[in-house]
Design a protein around this motif. Sequence first.
Motif, PDB file in Angstrom:
ATOM      1  N   ILE A  83      56.190  18.985  39.738  1.00 47.90           N
ATOM      2  CA  ILE A  83      57.298  19.909  39.528  1.00 47.90           C
ATOM      3  C   ILE A  83      57.277  20.565  38.152  1.00 47.90           C
ATOM      4  CG2 ILE A  83      58.844  18.784  41.177  1.00 47.90           C
ATOM      5  CD1 ILE A  83      60.165  17.383  38.816  1.00 47.90           C
ATOM      6  N   ASP A  84      56.533  20.023  37.179  1.00 45.82           N
ATOM      7  CA  ASP A  84      56.493  20.582  35.827  1.00 45.82           C
ATOM      8  C   ASP A  84      55.245  21.434  35.639  1.00 45.82           C
ATOM      9  OD1 ASP A  84      58.862  19.558  34.500  1.00 45.82           O
ATOM     10  OD2 ASP A  84      57.977  17.574  34.835  1.00 45.82           O
ATOM     11  N   PHE A  85      55.419  22.637  35.075  1.00 39.97           N
ATOM     12  CA  PHE A  85      54.320  23.579  34.892  1.00 39.97           C
ATOM     13  C   PHE A  85      54.458  24.254  33.531  1.00 39.97           C
ATOM     14  CE2 PHE A  85      55.206  23.177  39.381  1.00 39.97           C
ATOM     15  CZ  PHE A  85      53.956  23.036  39.960  1.00 39.97           C
ATOM     16  N   HIS A 137      62.351  23.415  41.322  1.00 40.90           N
ATOM     17  CA  HIS A 137      63.345  22.640  42.058  1.00 40.90           C
ATOM     18  C   HIS A 137      63.238  22.989  43.542  1.00 40.90           C
ATOM     19  CE1 HIS A 137      65.656  21.357  38.462  1.00 40.90           C
ATOM     20  NE2 HIS A 137      65.223  22.517  37.981  1.00 40.90           N
ATOM     21  N   VAL A 138      63.119  21.995  44.379  1.00 37.40           N
ATOM     22  CA  VAL A 138      63.067  22.206  45.832  1.00 37.40           C
ATOM     23  C   VAL A 138      64.063  21.259  46.486  1.00 37.40           C
ATOM     24  CG1 VAL A 138      61.626  22.182  47.895  1.00 37.40           C
ATOM     25  CG2 VAL A 138      60.631  22.854  45.693  1.00 37.40           C
ATOM     26  N   SER A 139      65.018  21.783  47.231  1.00 40.58           N
ATOM     27  CA  SER A 139      66.068  20.959  47.837  1.00 40.58           C
ATOM     28  C   SER A 139      65.985  20.932  49.362  1.00 40.58           C
ATOM     29  CB  SER A 139      67.443  21.474  47.405  1.00 40.58           C
ATOM     30  OG  SER A 139      67.629  22.810  47.807  1.00 40.58           O
ATOM     31  N   GLN A 140      64.850  21.368  49.916  1.00 45.43           N
ATOM     32  CA  GLN A 140      64.677  21.370  51.369  1.00 45.43           C
ATOM     33  C   GLN A 140      63.199  21.142  51.674  1.00 45.43           C
ATOM     34  OE1 GLN A 140      66.389  24.839  53.203  1.00 45.43           O
ATOM     35  NE2 GLN A 140      65.487  24.431  55.210  1.00 45.43           N
ATOM     36  N   SER A 161      67.278  27.393  47.990  1.00 49.26           N
ATOM     37  CA  SER A 161      66.702  26.055  48.137  1.00 49.26           C
ATOM     38  C   SER A 161      65.495  25.842  47.234  1.00 49.26           C
ATOM     39  CB  SER A 161      66.302  25.805  49.597  1.00 49.26           C
ATOM     40  OG  SER A 161      67.439  25.812  50.438  1.00 49.26           O
ATOM     41  N   ILE A 162      64.968  26.928  46.679  1.00 48.99           N
ATOM     42  CA  ILE A 162      63.860  26.854  45.731  1.00 48.99           C
ATOM     43  C   ILE A 162      64.319  27.530  44.446  1.00 48.99           C
ATOM     44  CG2 ILE A 162      61.452  27.462  45.269  1.00 48.99           C
ATOM     45  CD1 ILE A 162      61.023  27.668  48.271  1.00 48.99           C
ATOM     46  N   PRO A 169      66.792  17.683  42.316  1.00 46.74           N
ATOM     47  CA  PRO A 169      67.543  17.279  43.498  1.00 46.74           C
ATOM     48  C   PRO A 169      66.648  16.670  44.569  1.00 46.74           C
ATOM     49  CG  PRO A 169      67.297  19.663  43.407  1.00 46.74           C
ATOM     50  CD  PRO A 169      66.779  19.129  42.106  1.00 46.74           C
ATOM     51  N   THR A 170      67.206  15.732  45.298  1.00 45.73           N
ATOM     52  CA  THR A 170      66.482  15.092  46.392  1.00 45.73           C
ATOM     53  C   THR A 170      66.395  16.046  47.577  1.00 45.73           C
ATOM     54  OG1 THR A 170      67.345  12.964  45.712  1.00 45.73           O
ATOM     55  CG2 THR A 170      66.441  13.123  47.954  1.00 45.73           C
ATOM     56  N   PRO A 171      65.195  16.248  48.143  1.00 43.75           N
ATOM     57  CA  PRO A 171      65.076  17.165  49.276  1.00 43.75           C
ATOM     58  C   PRO A 171      66.004  16.773  50.417  1.00 43.75           C
ATOM     59  CG  PRO A 171      62.919  16.587  48.433  1.00 43.75           C
ATOM     60  CD  PRO A 171      63.897  15.709  47.727  1.00 43.75           C
ATOM     61  N   SER A 172      66.599  17.775  51.030  1.00 45.73           N
ATOM     62  CA  SER A 172      67.510  17.568  52.157  1.00 45.73           C
ATOM     63  C   SER A 172      66.713  17.243  53.413  1.00 45.73           C
ATOM     64  CB  SER A 172      68.348  18.835  52.374  1.00 45.73           C
ATOM     65  OG  SER A 172      69.021  18.780  53.598  1.00 45.73           O
ATOM     66  N   PRO A 173      67.248  16.404  54.323  1.00 44.83           N
ATOM     67  CA  PRO A 173      66.538  16.079  55.566  1.00 44.83           C
ATOM     68  C   PRO A 173      66.683  17.166  56.624  1.00 44.83           C
ATOM     69  CG  PRO A 173      68.635  14.924  55.485  1.00 44.83           C
ATOM     70  CD  PRO A 173      68.503  15.643  54.179  1.00 44.83           C
ATOM     71  N   ASP A 174      67.143  18.354  56.228  1.00 47.87           N
ATOM     72  CA  ASP A 174      67.326  19.440  57.189  1.00 47.87           C
ATOM     73  C   ASP A 174      65.984  19.918  57.735  1.00 47.87           C
ATOM     74  OD1 ASP A 174      69.979  20.885  55.199  1.00 47.87           O
ATOM     75  OD2 ASP A 174      70.022  19.262  56.681  1.00 47.87           O
ATOM     76  N   VAL A 175      66.046  20.873  58.635  1.00 52.95           N
ATOM     77  CA  VAL A 175      64.838  21.467  59.221  1.00 52.95           C
ATOM     78  C   VAL A 175      63.985  22.070  58.106  1.00 52.95           C
ATOM     79  CG1 VAL A 175      63.987  23.257  60.785  1.00 52.95           C
ATOM     80  CG2 VAL A 175      66.067  21.965  61.349  1.00 52.95           C
ATOM     81  N   PRO A 176      62.669  21.856  58.107  1.00 52.58           N
ATOM     82  CA  PRO A 176      61.812  22.376  57.032  1.00 52.58           C
ATOM     83  C   PRO A 176      61.905  23.896  56.907  1.00 52.58           C
ATOM     84  CG  PRO A 176      60.622  20.774  58.358  1.00 52.58           C
ATOM     85  CD  PRO A 176      61.918  21.042  59.070  1.00 52.58           C
ATOM     86  N   MET A 177      61.809  24.367  55.700  1.00 54.54           N
ATOM     87  CA  MET A 177      61.789  25.789  55.422  1.00 54.54           C
ATOM     88  C   MET A 177      60.360  26.297  55.597  1.00 54.54           C
ATOM     89  SD  MET A 177      63.408  27.673  52.094  1.00 54.54           S
ATOM     90  CE  MET A 177      62.811  26.322  51.095  1.00 54.54           C
TER      91      MET A 177
END
Length: 451
Positions: free
Chosen positions: A383-385, A436-439, A422-423, A335-343
């Motif tokens: 992102i791949d491990f 996966h990181v979405s924020q 979000s993770i 998923p594309t990271p959200s433009p919300d406030v950083p976590m």
Amino acid sequence: MTIALHMLRHCFEGAVPSAIATCGADGMPNVAKLSHVHYLDDEHVALSYQFFNRTRENILHNGRAVVEVVDPVAAAHYNLKVAYVRTETSGPTFEYMKARIAAIASDSGMSKVFRLLGADIYRVLAVDVVPGYEPAPAQPRTGLLSGLRMTLAQLGACSDLERLLEVCLDGLERHWKIDYAMLLVPDPDGKRLFTVASRGYPQSGIGSEVRFGEGIVGVVAGERTPIRIGYALQEYRYSHATRERFVADGDELETEIPFPGLAEAGSQLAVPFLLGDRLLGVLLVESEQEQRFTFEDEDALMILASQMALCMNHVSCNAELVTEPVGIPSPVHQPTPSPDVPMHVRHFPADHSVFVDNDYLIKGVAGAIIWKLLREYVDSGRIDFTNRELRLDCALGLPDVTDNLDARLILLQRRLSERCPSIAIEKTGRGRFRLHVSQPLRLEVGVKSRE
């Protein structure tokens, strides 16, 4: 013996108190009640030793006694003629009996007085039926063996640890009607266990910890023996530990994950997963009903535990095998990271505890793993491990046993799902997984431990 001792195991459940008759040096007989008679094998039993009383004095004098036990269903009475062998003050038998004695003590408000001093081991010389009491034919439990057979067949088809844990809990619920169960695995420090799977509780308790020697789970882990308790047990309940205990150990309450146990458990049974002398985990089952679990349940779950240990070792070894080269993208959508406030993610190196937006997430090896993944994601977008690269990273402090890594990845995956959606971590192949990181993330290293 006129009757095989294993046929009387229902008499040792504690539903009807047993009695012991001894004789003093002056020929004076003495009869007293016993808290617990524990079946060891077809030639030996263990009796609870709690007080320096006349019974103890007589036994040390001549070493002979007669123990009366009662079948709680058929009401048949039996006399066991026994000879004293030794007294144990530590080890599996002592710890097992101590837990059972504590159950009776807490039920009667005598926890501090009703304390086990030792387990007296006796050889059984003969078993006689008391005249006037006709033993009823034993009625075998139905469903245990068929349920065990079906569960074991499903375990053999599991290819990873996560599926293995789910099949085990599914089998308990479906075939044995056990509504409350949890699985715990040991930490590398050898001092505690953490919960990786549970079933039936309002909160999963994933990541909650139990110290070795603490409560029924901790004693089972430390002594490598099953323990079965048929009564509500104050000493071994698993609600929150007291504040004084946490302060004394240097822990702060915000890092505690509540243990998922029943607040009012009527029955508990815990069994160890053993591979040789290696402890791979502990299974705890509970019920609100007293005397829910019998020795047949204990025997069946010990067979299940042995198979679980073999399967856990097998799938953990296979988990190190990578099915495709690192760098080939998997078909999982990122998923594309959200433009919300950083976590805000903070990591405290002293204990590897990780906080997300000031809420505790995880600590220990699992905390070190998620911090490594997030740093590489922020630094390079990776992102791949693979399991193998984690195994080779000395900074993570992983033990030599491979199953610990697999269990920690499952723990981390489930804690993220519950506390930080979000993770996420998703398996993409044998020995491979994707982050996966979405924020947006803001990483910070803490200056001191927040344990």
